[in-house]
Write an enzyme that holds these catalytic residues in place. Structure first.
Site, mmCIF file in Angstrom:
data_model
loop_
_atom_site.group_PDB
_atom_site.id
_atom_site.type_symbol
_atom_site.label_atom_id
_atom_site.label_comp_id
_atom_site.label_asym_id
_atom_site.label_seq_id
_atom_site.Cartn_x
_atom_site.Cartn_y
_atom_site.Cartn_z
ATOM 1 N N ASN A 91 11.251 30.235 -20.336
ATOM 2 C CA ASN A 91 10.609 30.323 -21.448
ATOM 3 C C ASN A 91 10.467 31.889 -22.150
ATOM 4 O O ASN A 91 9.875 32.207 -23.134
ATOM 5 C CB ASN A 91 9.242 29.879 -21.814
ATOM 6 C CG ASN A 91 9.381 28.339 -21.410
ATOM 7 O OD1 ASN A 91 8.998 27.948 -20.051
ATOM 8 N ND2 ASN A 91 9.973 27.291 -21.953
ATOM 9 N N LEU B 266 8.545 36.096 -25.331
ATOM 10 C CA LEU B 266 8.013 34.945 -24.986
ATOM 11 C C LEU B 266 8.296 33.794 -26.027
ATOM 12 O O LEU B 266 7.896 34.164 -27.319
ATOM 13 C CB LEU B 266 6.472 34.896 -24.873
ATOM 14 C CG LEU B 266 5.744 33.709 -24.319
ATOM 15 C CD1 LEU B 266 6.121 33.172 -22.966
ATOM 16 C CD2 LEU B 266 4.204 33.720 -24.409
ATOM 17 N N CYS B 267 8.767 32.681 -25.450
ATOM 18 C CA CYS B 267 8.887 31.672 -26.388
ATOM 19 C C CYS B 267 7.997 30.594 -26.162
ATOM 20 O O CYS B 267 8.232 29.804 -24.910
ATOM 21 C CB CYS B 267 10.485 31.062 -26.350
ATOM 22 S SG CYS B 267 10.684 29.567 -27.557
ATOM 23 N N ILE B 268 7.058 30.398 -26.794
ATOM 24 C CA ILE B 268 5.901 29.401 -26.688
ATOM 25 C C ILE B 268 5.499 28.799 -28.076
ATOM 26 O O ILE B 268 5.574 29.574 -29.187
ATOM 27 C CB ILE B 268 4.688 29.804 -25.862
ATOM 28 C CG1 ILE B 268 3.647 28.744 -25.499
ATOM 29 C CG2 ILE B 268 4.202 30.898 -26.747
ATOM 30 C CD1 ILE B 268 2.622 29.204 -24.462
ATOM 31 N N HIS C 74 4.644 30.248 -32.757
ATOM 32 C CA HIS C 74 5.841 30.044 -33.638
ATOM 33 C C HIS C 74 5.075 29.781 -35.068
ATOM 34 O O HIS C 74 3.886 29.122 -35.055
ATOM 35 C CB HIS C 74 6.612 28.631 -33.450
ATOM 36 C CG HIS C 74 7.324 28.928 -32.314
ATOM 37 N ND1 HIS C 74 8.148 27.922 -31.472
ATOM 38 C CD2 HIS C 74 7.925 30.040 -31.593
ATOM 39 C CE1 HIS C 74 8.721 28.411 -30.659
ATOM 40 N NE2 HIS C 74 8.737 29.532 -30.474
#
Length: 176
Positions: free
Chosen positions: A87, A94-96, A100
């Site tokens: 992630n 960070l991709c969470i 978004h």
């Protein structure tokens, strides 16, 4: 509701002070990257030893807040060494879901309820990030190679993911 940078700055000052004085948030340390900019925090995430892949690691990141905070989410970017994680993009971003923007996902992967909401705080963001170290999400990866290696390890095919993670942990402690 229009963005109010002064209100955002005031809220962030209060939230930073709360995080710096709270005894209830183990494994998280926060400060400012630059004393004159409340919108950019430096954080240290100290991952507990009981974490299967990243236990004992200390990972530094920057949490950058927009002037439209809390209406819009901040971004979290890990600094070198960037953790090898499904992630986390190679550049450290960070991709969470909770970071978004608060809108429907054009790809249909996330519902609006899973995305940013003004009820989130720096504390909930960082606790969610620590949770991702304990339970990486390999279904929608930012790092495809890390997700592939994690799946293979879960299937008992190899231990390459664990080896990469241990290497990152050692680097985070200055041992590499």
């Amino acid at each position: 509701m229009a963005a109010n940078p002064a209100a955002a700055a005031s809220l962030l000052k209060r939230q930073l002070k709360e995080m710096q004085t709270s005894k209830d948030i183990p494994g998280i340390s926060c400060g400012l990257v630059n004393d004159n900019n409340i919108f950019k925090w430096e954080v240290m995430l100290m991952i507990s030893d009981d974490c299967k892949y990243y236990g004992g690691g200390n990972f530094r990141a920057h949490l950058a807040f927009p002037t439209s905070y809390p209406l819009m989410p901040p971004s979290l970017t890990f600094q070198d060494p960037v953790p090898f994680h499904p992630n986390i993009y190679a550049n450290g971003d960070l991709c969470i879901s909770i970071l978004h923007p608060p809108e429907e996902d054009k790809y249909g992967y996330e519902s609006a309820a899973e995305r940013w909401s003004p009820v989130q705080t720096p504390e909930t963001i960082l606790l969610s990030t620590i949770s991702l170290f304990h339970s990486p999400n390999d279904e929608s990866p930012a790092n495809v190679e890390a997700a592939r290696m994690l799946r293979e390890e879960r299937e008992g095919k190899n231990k390459d993911f664990r080896k990469q993670c241990r290497k990152c942990v050692r680097a985070s402690l200055g041992e590499d």
